[in-house]
Design a protein around this motif. Structure first.
Motif, short mmCIF file in Angstrom:
data_model
loop_
_atom_site.label_atom_id
_atom_site.label_comp_id
_atom_site.label_asym_id
_atom_site.label_seq_id
_atom_site.Cartn_x
_atom_site.Cartn_y
_atom_site.Cartn_z
N ALA A 135 0.83 -1.20 0.00
CA ALA A 135 0.00 0.00 0.00
C ALA A 135 0.87 1.25 0.00
CB ALA A 135 -0.93 -0.01 1.22
N ILE A 136 1.97 1.23 0.75
CA ILE A 136 2.88 2.38 0.80
C ILE A 136 3.53 2.61 -0.56
CG2 ILE A 136 5.03 3.24 1.79
CD1 ILE A 136 4.25 1.72 4.37
N GLY A 143 1.99 9.23 -5.95
CA GLY A 143 2.50 10.56 -5.61
C GLY A 143 3.66 10.99 -6.48
N GLY A 144 4.06 10.15 -7.45
CA GLY A 144 5.10 10.56 -8.38
C GLY A 144 6.48 10.01 -8.10
N PHE A 145 6.59 9.04 -7.18
CA PHE A 145 7.88 8.45 -6.86
C PHE A 145 7.95 7.01 -7.37
CE2 PHE A 145 7.22 11.66 -3.57
CZ PHE A 145 8.41 12.34 -3.63
N ARG A 146 9.13 6.59 -7.76
CA ARG A 146 9.38 5.18 -8.02
C ARG A 146 10.14 4.62 -6.84
NH1 ARG A 146 12.59 5.44 -11.92
NH2 ARG A 146 14.52 4.64 -11.03
N VAL A 147 9.65 3.58 -6.25
CA VAL A 147 10.27 3.02 -5.06
C VAL A 147 10.94 1.71 -5.42
CG1 VAL A 147 9.88 2.25 -2.69
CG2 VAL A 147 8.44 4.06 -3.65
N ASP A 148 12.26 1.70 -5.39
CA ASP A 148 13.03 0.48 -5.65
C ASP A 148 13.52 -0.06 -4.32
OD1 ASP A 148 12.84 0.78 -8.46
OD2 ASP A 148 14.40 2.31 -8.36
N PHE A 158 17.19 1.39 1.22
CA PHE A 158 16.18 1.53 0.18
C PHE A 158 16.56 2.72 -0.70
CE2 PHE A 158 12.87 -1.35 1.52
CZ PHE A 158 13.18 -1.56 2.86
N ALA A 159 16.50 2.51 -2.00
CA ALA A 159 16.77 3.60 -2.95
C ALA A 159 15.43 4.17 -3.41
CB ALA A 159 17.56 3.08 -4.15
N LEU A 160 15.25 5.46 -3.22
CA LEU A 160 14.00 6.11 -3.59
C LEU A 160 14.31 7.23 -4.58
CD1 LEU A 160 12.81 6.24 0.07
CD2 LEU A 160 11.59 5.02 -1.70
N THR A 161 13.75 7.13 -5.78
CA THR A 161 14.01 8.15 -6.79
C THR A 161 12.70 8.67 -7.36
OG1 THR A 161 14.13 6.48 -8.54
CG2 THR A 161 16.18 7.05 -7.45
N SER A 162 12.74 9.86 -7.93
CA SER A 162 11.55 10.46 -8.50
C SER A 162 11.36 10.01 -9.94
CB SER A 162 11.65 11.99 -8.45
OG SER A 162 10.56 12.59 -9.12
N GLU A 163 10.12 9.94 -10.37
CA GLU A 163 9.83 9.63 -11.76
C GLU A 163 10.06 10.86 -12.65
OE1 GLU A 163 6.52 6.10 -11.34
OE2 GLU A 163 5.88 8.10 -11.86
N HIS A 164 10.24 12.01 -12.01
CA HIS A 164 10.48 13.24 -12.75
C HIS A 164 11.99 13.55 -12.72
CE1 HIS A 164 6.15 13.62 -12.71
NE2 HIS A 164 6.16 13.55 -11.40
N LEU A 165 12.36 14.64 -13.33
CA LEU A 165 13.78 14.99 -13.39
C LEU A 165 14.29 15.51 -12.05
CD1 LEU A 165 13.92 16.71 -16.90
CD2 LEU A 165 14.63 14.39 -16.29
N THR A 166 13.41 16.08 -11.24
CA THR A 166 13.84 16.62 -9.97
C THR A 166 14.03 15.51 -8.95
OG1 THR A 166 11.53 16.96 -9.34
CG2 THR A 166 12.66 18.80 -10.38
N ALA A 167 14.89 15.75 -7.97
CA ALA A 167 15.14 14.77 -6.91
C ALA A 167 13.94 14.69 -5.98
CB ALA A 167 16.38 15.17 -6.12
N PRO A 171 12.45 14.73 3.09
CA PRO A 171 11.55 14.24 4.15
C PRO A 171 10.70 13.05 3.70
CG PRO A 171 11.52 16.63 4.07
CD PRO A 171 12.26 16.18 2.86
N MET A 172 10.25 13.07 2.44
CA MET A 172 9.46 11.95 1.94
C MET A 172 10.32 10.69 1.84
SD MET A 172 6.60 10.72 1.02
CE MET A 172 5.63 12.23 0.90
N GLN A 173 11.57 10.85 1.44
CA GLN A 173 12.48 9.71 1.36
C GLN A 173 12.66 9.08 2.74
OE1 GLN A 173 16.26 10.59 -0.38
NE2 GLN A 173 17.14 8.59 0.11
N VAL A 174 12.82 9.92 3.75
CA VAL A 174 12.98 9.41 5.11
C VAL A 174 11.72 8.67 5.56
CG1 VAL A 174 13.24 10.08 7.53
CG2 VAL A 174 14.64 11.17 5.78
N LEU A 175 10.56 9.28 5.33
CA LEU A 175 9.31 8.67 5.77
C LEU A 175 9.08 7.32 5.10
CD1 LEU A 175 6.67 8.83 7.36
CD2 LEU A 175 5.66 10.08 5.43
N LEU A 176 9.30 7.26 3.78
CA LEU A 176 9.09 6.00 3.06
C LEU A 176 10.06 4.93 3.54
CD1 LEU A 176 8.49 7.28 -0.59
CD2 LEU A 176 6.80 6.34 0.99
N THR A 177 11.31 5.32 3.78
CA THR A 177 12.30 4.37 4.26
C THR A 177 11.91 3.83 5.63
OG1 THR A 177 14.06 5.49 3.06
CG2 THR A 177 14.72 4.01 4.85
N PHE A 178 11.50 4.72 6.52
CA PHE A 178 11.14 4.32 7.88
C PHE A 178 9.90 3.43 7.90
CE2 PHE A 178 13.30 8.00 10.39
CZ PHE A 178 14.53 7.54 9.95
#
Length: 272
Positions: A135-136, A143-148, A158-167, A171-178
């Protein structure tokens, strides 16, 4: 996980959720903090001015672990309710337990139904956590992120990258990782065929289905062998927490195997 009820303390937190009583011991918060301190400190150092303090990140980690483990134990409790048992939940140390309040209703199952029911109950916790992770990930994608998710048993990154050109937002990277770290790693660790983890109980029931006389002994042998292997892997990788934890589980399985082998080799088993 299905074990004994730990002693109550005056500092326990009590609440109810979807009809289940939940007790959280202070040792749960302490253990979560110990596990997550280095991770929180690492994020705080990497993001520097963009990140809150290590203390704030550690608090966020503890809350995410609390949510993930609670979902895990709710999975067990809901499965117990399906089979006609009331249950309560205790979060303590490095996880939690779902305790049936009316064991007689479970013991009263027929010999053919009981192993199947226990398999469902044991599997329900890890499955609930993995569904939370799914679900996460879906929410992150929307929300526009690709979660690998690249799980490494040494540092569990965990590597978290955006589907767009911007990084992606730090804070969202931290939350998703946690949220993802405990939801995936806890679930997979619990599915290992090591007693008293969920996977160990599932293995015991499966072995019992195929051999009533030797099923428990076989499952304990599998538990001991697997725990030794994981402990050795942790030691080789320099992960002393993993090595010590699974070394202790290997020793526990060995002791149970010795006690069980000292009895008559037919019938019986360990109570849940």
């Amino acid at each position: 996980m299905f074990l004994a009820d730990p002693p109550a303390t005056q500092f326990d937190l009590h609440f109810r959720i979807i009809g289940f009583h939940v007790r959280v011991t202070p040792f749960f918060w302490l253990a979560a903090g110990v596990i997550g301190h280095s991770l929180a400190a690492g994020f705080s150092y990497q993001m520097q001015d963009q990140s809150p303090t290590t203390g704030v990140l550690l608090l966020l980690w503890i809350l995410c672990v609390f949510l993930s483990i609670l979902i895990h134990e709710l999975g067990h409790a809901v499965a117990m309710r399906y089979y006609g048992m009331n249950a309560r939940i205790v979060l303590w140390h490095f996880g939690g337990i779902a305790i049936p309040e009316s064991v007689s209703s479970f013991v009263g199952f027929g010999s053919r139904t009981k192993p199947h029911a226990q398999i469902v109950i044991s599997a329900a916790g890890p499955v609930a956590q993995l569904l939370l992770a799914v679900a996460i990930v879906i929410g992150a994608r929307l929300g526009g992120f690709r979660v690998d998710t690249m799980i490494n048993w040494v540092n569990s990154t965990f590597a978290l990258t955006s589907e767009h050109l911007t990084a992606p937002s730090p804070p969202m990277q931290v939350l998703l990782t946690f949220l993802l770290w405990p939801s995936i790693s806890w679930a997979l660790l619990n599915l290992l065929p090591i007693y008293p983890l969920d996977g160990g109980q599932i293995t015991r029931e499966l072995c019992t289905l195929f051999s009533m006389s030797n099923g428990t002994r076989i499952s304990l042998a599998v538990s001991f062998t697997t725990a030794v292997g994981v402990a050795a892997y942790g030691f080789q990788r320099g992960d002393m927490f993993l090595a010590i934890m699974f070394g202790a589980l290997a020793y526990s399985s060995y002791q149970m195997l010795q006690r069980y082998s000292g009895h008559s080799g037919f019938g019986g088993g360990f109570g849940r």
